[in-house]
Design a protein around this motif. Structure first.
Motif, PDB file in Angstrom:
ATOM      1  N   ASN A  15       0.543  -1.588   0.190  1.00 44.41           N
ATOM      2  CA  ASN A  15       0.131   0.160   0.068  1.00 44.41           C
ATOM      3  C   ASN A  15       1.171   1.011   0.045  1.00 44.41           C
ATOM      4  O   ASN A  15       1.264   1.274   1.265  1.00 44.41           O
ATOM      5  N   ARG A  22      -2.512   5.875  -4.188  1.00 47.39           N
ATOM      6  CA  ARG A  22      -1.747   4.373  -3.979  1.00 47.39           C
ATOM      7  C   ARG A  22      -1.396   3.666  -5.260  1.00 47.39           C
ATOM      8  O   ARG A  22      -2.889   3.645  -5.851  1.00 47.39           O
ATOM      9  N   GLU A  52      -8.565   7.442  -2.556  1.00 45.59           N
ATOM     10  CA  GLU A  52      -8.982   6.926  -1.043  1.00 45.59           C
ATOM     11  C   GLU A  52     -10.542   6.274  -1.568  1.00 45.59           C
ATOM     12  O   GLU A  52     -10.498   5.180  -0.721  1.00 45.59           O
ATOM     13  N   ASP A  53     -11.126   6.649  -2.090  1.00 44.69           N
ATOM     14  CA  ASP A  53     -12.375   6.709  -1.721  1.00 44.69           C
ATOM     15  C   ASP A  53     -12.713   5.184  -2.909  1.00 44.69           C
ATOM     16  O   ASP A  53     -13.593   4.648  -2.480  1.00 44.69           O
ATOM     17  N   ARG A  55     -10.211   2.423  -2.820  1.00 43.59           N
ATOM     18  CA  ARG A  55     -10.013   1.543  -2.121  1.00 43.59           C
ATOM     19  C   ARG A  55     -10.213   1.385  -0.542  1.00 43.59           C
ATOM     20  O   ARG A  55      -9.692   0.181   0.078  1.00 43.59           O
ATOM     21  N   ARG A  56     -10.862   2.219  -0.181  1.00 42.94           N
ATOM     22  CA  ARG A  56     -11.983   1.930   1.127  1.00 42.94           C
ATOM     23  C   ARG A  56     -12.642   1.092   1.497  1.00 42.94           C
ATOM     24  O   ARG A  56     -13.270   0.890   0.765  1.00 42.94           O
ATOM     25  N   TYR A  57     -12.658   0.281   3.020  1.00 44.71           N
ATOM     26  CA  TYR A  57     -13.834  -0.698   2.853  1.00 44.71           C
ATOM     27  C   TYR A  57     -15.008   0.473   3.353  1.00 44.71           C
ATOM     28  O   TYR A  57     -15.449   1.578   3.412  1.00 44.71           O
ATOM     29  N   SER A  60     -15.115   2.927   5.856  1.00 45.89           N
ATOM     30  CA  SER A  60     -13.894   3.719   5.051  1.00 45.89           C
ATOM     31  C   SER A  60     -12.749   3.595   5.875  1.00 45.89           C
ATOM     32  O   SER A  60     -12.398   4.819   5.798  1.00 45.89           O
ATOM     33  N   SER A  61     -11.871   2.733   7.005  1.00 43.74           N
ATOM     34  CA  SER A  61     -10.755   2.133   6.888  1.00 43.74           C
ATOM     35  C   SER A  61     -10.551   2.248   5.511  1.00 43.74           C
ATOM     36  O   SER A  61     -10.682   1.771   4.302  1.00 43.74           O
ATOM     37  N   ASP A  62      -8.814   2.741   6.053  1.00 45.08           N
ATOM     38  CA  ASP A  62      -7.820   2.166   4.418  1.00 45.08           C
ATOM     39  C   ASP A  62      -7.478   0.279   4.445  1.00 45.08           C
ATOM     40  O   ASP A  62      -6.792   0.196   5.767  1.00 45.08           O
ATOM     41  N   CYS A  64      -4.587  -2.138   5.016  1.00 45.15           N
ATOM     42  CA  CYS A  64      -3.582  -2.510   5.646  1.00 45.15           C
ATOM     43  C   CYS A  64      -2.163  -3.326   5.205  1.00 45.15           C
ATOM     44  O   CYS A  64      -3.230  -4.581   4.613  1.00 45.15           O
ATOM     45  N   ASP A 186       3.609   3.212   5.150  1.00 42.75           N
ATOM     46  CA  ASP A 186       2.880   3.538   6.400  1.00 42.75           C
ATOM     47  C   ASP A 186       4.322   4.190   6.955  1.00 42.75           C
ATOM     48  O   ASP A 186       4.385   4.348   7.489  1.00 42.75           O
TER      49      ASP A 186
END
Length: 228
Positions: A15, A22, A52-53, A55-57, A60-62, A64, A186
């Motif tokens: 990621n 990303r 971000e939109d 890939r998010r769950y 709304s978390s990213d 890992c 990260d």
């Protein structure tokens, strides 16, 4: 439960930062539970970075690294040596299924003797790039390796417009030395307060990605640093 034909279940092994979004990549888990090949979800934009939109769950978390993810896809989207690319479905959310534990991580490593083609170095790197005519003959752009000793250097940004220090990973793999730029998002988020210098990290898994051509070369990048 059987997976849909338009779902790729992957273990996320990258990621990393790419332009305004990303680069996400992982190894597929097949319906029979076996480990498949690499999958890199890409967007329909020219840059192919994942927003971000996209890939998010659902919460709304990213995603890992080491998450097991169901990624809705539309079709294969191979490009040059990046044969692992799949066009993502921007209208459907990704789903986190589980996490990969420590004991399973070594099962996903690639056992190649070297990282594609060596012998070409940038000003700050070592064995960190491949002339595009040579890279264009390759059919892979992702590898997961394990190194016994990783050293990370933190130095001033190469470009004045950069918002992060330049990070490089230095290691030996199968008798060859490498110094590659780190794009692990990260790791970047945790080094802004560190002094410039060298830091010994020790044994690590590394996801190595071969990036799209830039000024005649394709650069090898450390897309993820993973604890054993």
């Amino acid at each position: 439960m059987a997976q849909s034909a338009n779902i790729k279940r992957i273990v996320c092994f990258a990621n990393s930062r790419k332009l305004n979004g990303r680069c996400i990549a992982g190894k597929e888990i097949l319906e029979d539970g076996k480990i498949g090949g690499w999958v890199r979800p890409v967007s329909a934009r020219e840059s192919e970075d994942v927003s971000e939109d996209e890939r998010r769950y659902e919460d709304s978390s990213d995603p890992c690294v080491l998450d097991i993810i169901d990624v809705p896809v539309l079709s294969p989207r191979p490009k040059n040596f990046q044969q692992e690319n799949w066009l993502l479905d921007p209208n459907r959310r990704w789903t986190r299924i589980n996490r990969v534990g420590e004991k399973a991580r070594p099962l996903f490593t690639d056992a190649d003797e070297m990282l594609w083609i060596n012998g070409h170095h940038s000003n700050r790197g070592w064995n960190d790039r491949i002339p595009f005519p040579d890279a264009s003959l390759l059919d892979t752009s992702l590898k997961l390796i394990k190194v016994e000793s990783l050293r990370v250097s933190v130095s001033e940004p190469y470009k004045s417009t950069s918002t992060h220090p330049e990070l490089r990973g230095h290691f030996n793999y199968n008798g060859c030395d490498y110094s590659l730029r780190i794009t692990d998002a990260d790791v970047e988020s945790r080094v802004n307060d560190l002094d410039y210098g060298n830091y010994s990290v020790g044994e690590r898994f590394l996801t190595i990605s071969l990036a799209e051509p830039f000024e005649g070369y394709s650069y090898k990048l450390i897309a993820a640093i993973i604890k054993p």
